[in-house]
Scaffold this motif. Sequence first.
Motif, PDB file in Angstrom:
ATOM      1  N   SER A   2       0.822  -1.197   0.000  1.00  0.00           N
ATOM      2  CA  SER A   2       0.000   0.000   0.000  1.00  0.00           C
ATOM      3  C   SER A   2       0.863   1.257   0.000  1.00  0.00           C
ATOM      4  O   SER A   2       2.077   1.222   0.247  1.00  0.00           O
ATOM      5  CB  SER A   2      -0.899   0.005   1.238  1.00  0.00           C
ATOM      6  OG  SER A   2      -0.122   0.228   2.405  1.00  0.00           O
ATOM      7  N   TRP A   3       0.206   2.395  -0.243  1.00  0.00           N
ATOM      8  CA  TRP A   3       0.882   3.684  -0.197  1.00  0.00           C
ATOM      9  C   TRP A   3       1.561   3.890   1.150  1.00  0.00           C
ATOM     10  O   TRP A   3       2.706   4.339   1.213  1.00  0.00           O
ATOM     11  CB  TRP A   3      -0.150   4.767  -0.474  1.00  0.00           C
ATOM     12  CG  TRP A   3       0.197   6.155  -0.031  1.00  0.00           C
ATOM     13  CD1 TRP A   3      -0.392   6.865   0.969  1.00  0.00           C
ATOM     14  CD2 TRP A   3       1.197   7.025  -0.600  1.00  0.00           C
ATOM     15  NE1 TRP A   3       0.172   8.114   1.071  1.00  0.00           N
ATOM     16  CE2 TRP A   3       1.146   8.240   0.127  1.00  0.00           C
ATOM     17  CE3 TRP A   3       2.115   6.889  -1.632  1.00  0.00           C
ATOM     18  CZ2 TRP A   3       1.980   9.313  -0.156  1.00  0.00           C
ATOM     19  CZ3 TRP A   3       2.948   7.967  -1.921  1.00  0.00           C
ATOM     20  CH2 TRP A   3       2.884   9.148  -1.195  1.00  0.00           C
ATOM     21  N   ARG A   4       0.895   3.554   2.243  1.00  0.00           N
ATOM     22  CA  ARG A   4       1.483   3.739   3.568  1.00  0.00           C
ATOM     23  C   ARG A   4       2.741   2.903   3.733  1.00  0.00           C
ATOM     24  O   ARG A   4       3.744   3.354   4.296  1.00  0.00           O
ATOM     25  CB  ARG A   4       0.463   3.381   4.652  1.00  0.00           C
ATOM     26  CG  ARG A   4      -0.751   4.283   4.719  1.00  0.00           C
ATOM     27  CD  ARG A   4      -0.381   5.718   4.972  1.00  0.00           C
ATOM     28  NE  ARG A   4      -1.558   6.565   5.158  1.00  0.00           N
ATOM     29  CZ  ARG A   4      -1.548   7.878   5.045  1.00  0.00           C
ATOM     30  NH1 ARG A   4      -0.420   8.505   4.728  1.00  0.00           N
ATOM     31  NH2 ARG A   4      -2.647   8.585   5.216  1.00  0.00           N
ATOM     32  N   GLU A   5       2.701   1.682   3.257  1.00  0.00           N
ATOM     33  CA  GLU A   5       3.878   0.812   3.372  1.00  0.00           C
ATOM     34  C   GLU A   5       5.007   1.287   2.462  1.00  0.00           C
ATOM     35  O   GLU A   5       6.183   1.235   2.844  1.00  0.00           O
ATOM     36  CB  GLU A   5       3.485  -0.626   3.041  1.00  0.00           C
ATOM     37  CG  GLU A   5       2.551  -1.248   4.067  1.00  0.00           C
ATOM     38  CD  GLU A   5       1.994  -2.573   3.612  1.00  0.00           C
ATOM     39  OE1 GLU A   5       2.012  -3.517   4.412  1.00  0.00           O
ATOM     40  OE2 GLU A   5       1.535  -2.664   2.454  1.00  0.00           O
ATOM     41  N   THR A   7       5.749   4.256   1.687  1.00  0.00           N
ATOM     42  CA  THR A   7       6.345   5.489   2.192  1.00  0.00           C
ATOM     43  C   THR A   7       6.767   5.364   3.649  1.00  0.00           C
ATOM     44  O   THR A   7       7.122   6.359   4.283  1.00  0.00           O
ATOM     45  CB  THR A   7       5.365   6.659   2.041  1.00  0.00           C
ATOM     46  OG1 THR A   7       4.119   6.347   2.705  1.00  0.00           O
ATOM     47  CG2 THR A   7       5.091   6.939   0.572  1.00  0.00           C
ATOM     48  N   GLY A   8       6.750   4.158   4.201  1.00  0.00           N
ATOM     49  CA  GLY A   8       7.138   3.950   5.591  1.00  0.00           C
ATOM     50  C   GLY A   8       8.636   3.777   5.753  1.00  0.00           C
ATOM     51  O   GLY A   8       9.443   4.168   4.899  1.00  0.00           O
ATOM     52  N   ASP A 229      -7.801   4.232   3.771  1.00  0.00           N
ATOM     53  CA  ASP A 229      -7.573   4.198   5.201  1.00  0.00           C
ATOM     54  C   ASP A 229      -8.095   5.500   5.790  1.00  0.00           C
ATOM     55  O   ASP A 229      -8.774   6.267   5.105  1.00  0.00           O
ATOM     56  CB  ASP A 229      -6.107   3.936   5.548  1.00  0.00           C
ATOM     57  CG  ASP A 229      -5.159   5.028   5.061  1.00  0.00           C
ATOM     58  OD1 ASP A 229      -5.613   6.178   4.849  1.00  0.00           O
ATOM     59  OD2 ASP A 229      -3.963   4.745   4.893  1.00  0.00           O
ATOM     60  N   GLU A 234      -6.121   5.568  -1.979  1.00  0.00           N
ATOM     61  CA  GLU A 234      -5.182   5.201  -3.031  1.00  0.00           C
ATOM     62  C   GLU A 234      -5.966   4.633  -4.209  1.00  0.00           C
ATOM     63  O   GLU A 234      -6.735   3.686  -4.054  1.00  0.00           O
ATOM     64  CB  GLU A 234      -4.164   4.180  -2.551  1.00  0.00           C
ATOM     65  CG  GLU A 234      -3.150   3.807  -3.613  1.00  0.00           C
ATOM     66  CD  GLU A 234      -2.048   2.894  -3.134  1.00  0.00           C
ATOM     67  OE1 GLU A 234      -1.185   2.522  -3.956  1.00  0.00           O
ATOM     68  OE2 GLU A 234      -2.041   2.548  -1.936  1.00  0.00           O
TER      69      GLU A 234
END
Length: 311
Positions: A2-5, A7-8, A229, A234
Amino acid sequence: MSWREMTGNQAPRTVRAPFDSARFGRPVERLTVPAGAGPSFEPVREAVLGSAADVIVLRYPAGHVGWFAELTSLGRTAVLADSLAYWRLRAGRGRAPRPRTDLLTGGPLPPAAVPGPVSDIFAAYRSHYVANPLFDAAAALEGYREWAVRSAASGRCVALRERDADGARAAVTAPPLPAPSEDGDGAGNGNGNGAGNGNGAGDGDGEGNEGGGGDDGGGVLALATLSEDDGATEILLAGVVSRARGQGLYAHLLAAVEERTLARGGREVVISTQGHNTGVQRAWARYGFEPVHTFLTVHLVRSRLLRGRRR
């Protein structure tokens, strides 16, 4: 991922890709180096050397320009498979077009209505899978269909449909595929991340779609599948069907996603595509998206499997 992962800052590790493995008939793993993971190549080296998969789909920040040479020394063939460009929009700042009375927008879209439009939209899309001689392009397209159906089944699909004179949606049979256009209204975007993810579902703009088990998607002009989320939406797959390209509909699709994001309290919309897909990126820029990250995609393949094979 995902986008969050992406950019983590989590440590890189290989993860089984069961859908890809089943689709292409060989063990496939994914290895993603997020934007905040740091500059060291050693975790990537350890992960690659510890993998038993036939293919590792590696994505890493494009700023690590020296890593590709390192990848060629790990006992696998490194197949460069383009880049993945991420763009972001602060929700509420998009340059949405004026609403059109001939369009129905919103969601959800019944799963049965998804495969036909997705097949049309992505028939000519050159995803990262195409770079690998071990992967069949038709199987990759089937993967997009499956991915989109899973999103629709979870209520995470937004569509544009035609409204007939009585205010209902019109069912129209699509003609044969023409060549994709170059104005950003064409083959759409897809990041090829496999199973998709996200949770929750908004209500679009309140109009919704007529739907049910018998809906075959014939009246769909454009669609977008989503991951959601608390803060971000996304866009996973998005595009306009071939018969409706060149009419500015892609901007209306983006507007529907932005409206859905705002309605559920989201703060941003993110989207990604292959680096070569410049037409759709121009459409994002016109709407108000800004580029934020670029990742390189490399398939690390057991060399013996490529001997004698040609794309």
